[in-house]
Design a protein around this motif. Structure first.
Motif, PDB file in Angstrom:
ATOM      1  N   ASN A  17       0.797  -1.171  -0.051  1.00  0.00           N
ATOM      2  CA  ASN A  17       0.051   0.038  -0.202  1.00  0.00           C
ATOM      3  C   ASN A  17       0.912   1.059  -0.105  1.00  0.00           C
ATOM      4  O   ASN A  17       1.799   1.322   0.927  1.00  0.00           O
ATOM      5  CB  ASN A  17      -0.661  -0.065   1.214  1.00  0.00           C
ATOM      6  N   ALA A  18       0.424   2.124  -0.956  1.00  0.00           N
ATOM      7  CA  ALA A  18       1.211   3.438  -1.053  1.00  0.00           C
ATOM      8  C   ALA A  18       1.343   4.101   0.342  1.00  0.00           C
ATOM      9  O   ALA A  18       0.123   4.138   1.140  1.00  0.00           O
ATOM     10  CB  ALA A  18       0.569   4.121  -2.031  1.00  0.00           C
ATOM     11  N   PRO A  19       2.333   4.685   0.846  1.00  0.00           N
ATOM     12  CA  PRO A  19       2.259   5.403   2.277  1.00  0.00           C
ATOM     13  C   PRO A  19       1.574   6.892   2.022  1.00  0.00           C
ATOM     14  O   PRO A  19       1.520   7.474   3.066  1.00  0.00           O
ATOM     15  CB  PRO A  19       3.785   5.594   2.380  1.00  0.00           C
ATOM     16  N   ASN A  20       1.021   7.212   0.973  1.00  0.00           N
ATOM     17  CA  ASN A  20       0.327   8.554   0.788  1.00  0.00           C
ATOM     18  C   ASN A  20      -0.477   8.398  -0.388  1.00  0.00           C
ATOM     19  O   ASN A  20      -0.624   7.222  -1.036  1.00  0.00           O
ATOM     20  CB  ASN A  20       1.366   9.748   0.540  1.00  0.00           C
ATOM     21  N   ARG A  21      -1.197   9.465  -0.898  1.00  0.00           N
ATOM     22  CA  ARG A  21      -1.991   9.423  -2.093  1.00  0.00           C
ATOM     23  C   ARG A  21      -1.509  10.128  -3.352  1.00  0.00           C
ATOM     24  O   ARG A  21      -2.228  10.678  -4.113  1.00  0.00           O
ATOM     25  CB  ARG A  21      -3.467  10.091  -1.595  1.00  0.00           C
ATOM     26  N   ILE A  22      -0.265  10.583  -3.316  1.00  0.00           N
ATOM     27  CA  ILE A  22       0.228  11.133  -4.143  1.00  0.00           C
ATOM     28  C   ILE A  22      -0.069  10.429  -5.615  1.00  0.00           C
ATOM     29  O   ILE A  22      -0.308  10.945  -6.620  1.00  0.00           O
ATOM     30  CB  ILE A  22       1.904  11.535  -4.275  1.00  0.00           C
ATOM     31  N   ARG A  23       0.253   9.309  -5.993  1.00  0.00           N
ATOM     32  CA  ARG A  23      -0.017   8.429  -6.996  1.00  0.00           C
ATOM     33  C   ARG A  23      -1.427   8.451  -7.436  1.00  0.00           C
ATOM     34  O   ARG A  23      -1.776   8.644  -8.536  1.00  0.00           O
ATOM     35  CB  ARG A  23       0.565   7.183  -6.790  1.00  0.00           C
ATOM     36  N   GLU A  24      -2.309   8.395  -6.330  1.00  0.00           N
ATOM     37  CA  GLU A  24      -3.879   8.288  -6.846  1.00  0.00           C
ATOM     38  C   GLU A  24      -4.314   9.841  -7.495  1.00  0.00           C
ATOM     39  O   GLU A  24      -5.005  10.015  -8.336  1.00  0.00           O
ATOM     40  CB  GLU A  24      -4.331   8.126  -5.637  1.00  0.00           C
ATOM     41  N   ILE A  28      -2.102  19.733   2.036  1.00  0.00           N
ATOM     42  CA  ILE A  28      -1.177  18.622   2.487  1.00  0.00           C
ATOM     43  C   ILE A  28      -2.291  17.485   3.148  1.00  0.00           C
ATOM     44  O   ILE A  28      -1.747  16.384   2.886  1.00  0.00           O
ATOM     45  CB  ILE A  28      -0.238  19.164   3.828  1.00  0.00           C
ATOM     46  N   ALA A  29      -3.176  17.710   3.867  1.00  0.00           N
ATOM     47  CA  ALA A  29      -4.201  16.522   4.433  1.00  0.00           C
ATOM     48  C   ALA A  29      -4.608  15.645   3.129  1.00  0.00           C
ATOM     49  O   ALA A  29      -4.983  14.429   3.307  1.00  0.00           O
ATOM     50  CB  ALA A  29      -5.126  17.218   5.064  1.00  0.00           C
ATOM     51  N   ASP A  72      -4.367   7.908   8.440  1.00  0.00           N
ATOM     52  CA  ASP A  72      -3.377   9.196   8.839  1.00  0.00           C
ATOM     53  C   ASP A  72      -4.174  10.717   8.757  1.00  0.00           C
ATOM     54  O   ASP A  72      -3.733  11.390   9.061  1.00  0.00           O
ATOM     55  CB  ASP A  72      -2.230   9.191   7.980  1.00  0.00           C
ATOM     56  N   ASN A  73      -5.322  10.771   8.241  1.00  0.00           N
ATOM     57  CA  ASN A  73      -5.862  11.849   8.105  1.00  0.00           C
ATOM     58  C   ASN A  73      -7.528  11.970   8.742  1.00  0.00           C
ATOM     59  O   ASN A  73      -8.365  11.515   8.355  1.00  0.00           O
ATOM     60  CB  ASN A  73      -6.249  12.085   6.536  1.00  0.00           C
ATOM     61  N   PHE A  74      -7.406  13.006   9.767  1.00  0.00           N
ATOM     62  CA  PHE A  74      -8.500  13.095  10.734  1.00  0.00           C
ATOM     63  C   PHE A  74      -9.595  13.496  10.180  1.00  0.00           C
ATOM     64  O   PHE A  74     -10.811  13.164  10.395  1.00  0.00           O
ATOM     65  CB  PHE A  74      -7.958  13.944  11.944  1.00  0.00           C
ATOM     66  N   ASP A  75      -9.363  14.317   8.981  1.00  0.00           N
ATOM     67  CA  ASP A  75     -10.483  15.112   8.356  1.00  0.00           C
ATOM     68  C   ASP A  75     -11.254  13.909   7.369  1.00  0.00           C
ATOM     69  O   ASP A  75     -12.363  13.938   6.888  1.00  0.00           O
ATOM     70  CB  ASP A  75      -9.863  15.938   7.279  1.00  0.00           C
TER      71      ASP A  75
END
Length: 120
Positions: A7-14, A63-64, A71-74
């Protein structure tokens, strides 16, 4: 060699794919090389706050939006937010009690995953 992440550590690719951008497109907007963007996407390079700001600006977002749901409370649903808010305002004694209940429910669910769930 960096291990491949499931799983990617963030949503950059998405986000990059959603915007129809190539690695080079994002790199040009951010001011780096395409392989650096790829390394951020895969987690081979840690995403600092400074880089996160630059990349978020490249997508016209905050950034969120680069963070995964956990990892994202929002990005939590209302029930998850309510639990977190309650934990943050609870006394340390109550927090420990809630944590113990959550842990016991998690282990109970794991032990009984093959059983059908009953609705309340």
């Amino acid at each position: 060699m960096v291990p491949k992440l499931e799983n990617a550590p963030n949503r950059i690719r998405e986000l990059r794919r959603k915007h129809g951008l190539t690695l080079q497109d994002v790199a040009d907007r951010v001011g780096c090389k395409a392989n650096e963007v790829s390394r951020f996407e895969t987690g081979a390079r840690e995403l600092s706050i400074g880089w996160a700001r630059r990349i978020a600006r490249a997508f016209g977002t905050d950034i969120a939006s680069l963070l995964n749901d956990e990892d994202n409370f929002d990005r939590l649903d209302e029930q998850e937010r309510a639990v977190i808010d309650a934990m943050r305002t609870a006394s340390s004694r109550d927090r420990i009690a809630v944590q113990r209940v959550a842990e016991s429910l998690t282990s109970y669910t794991a032990e009984n995953d093959d059983e059908p769930r009953r609705s309340a």
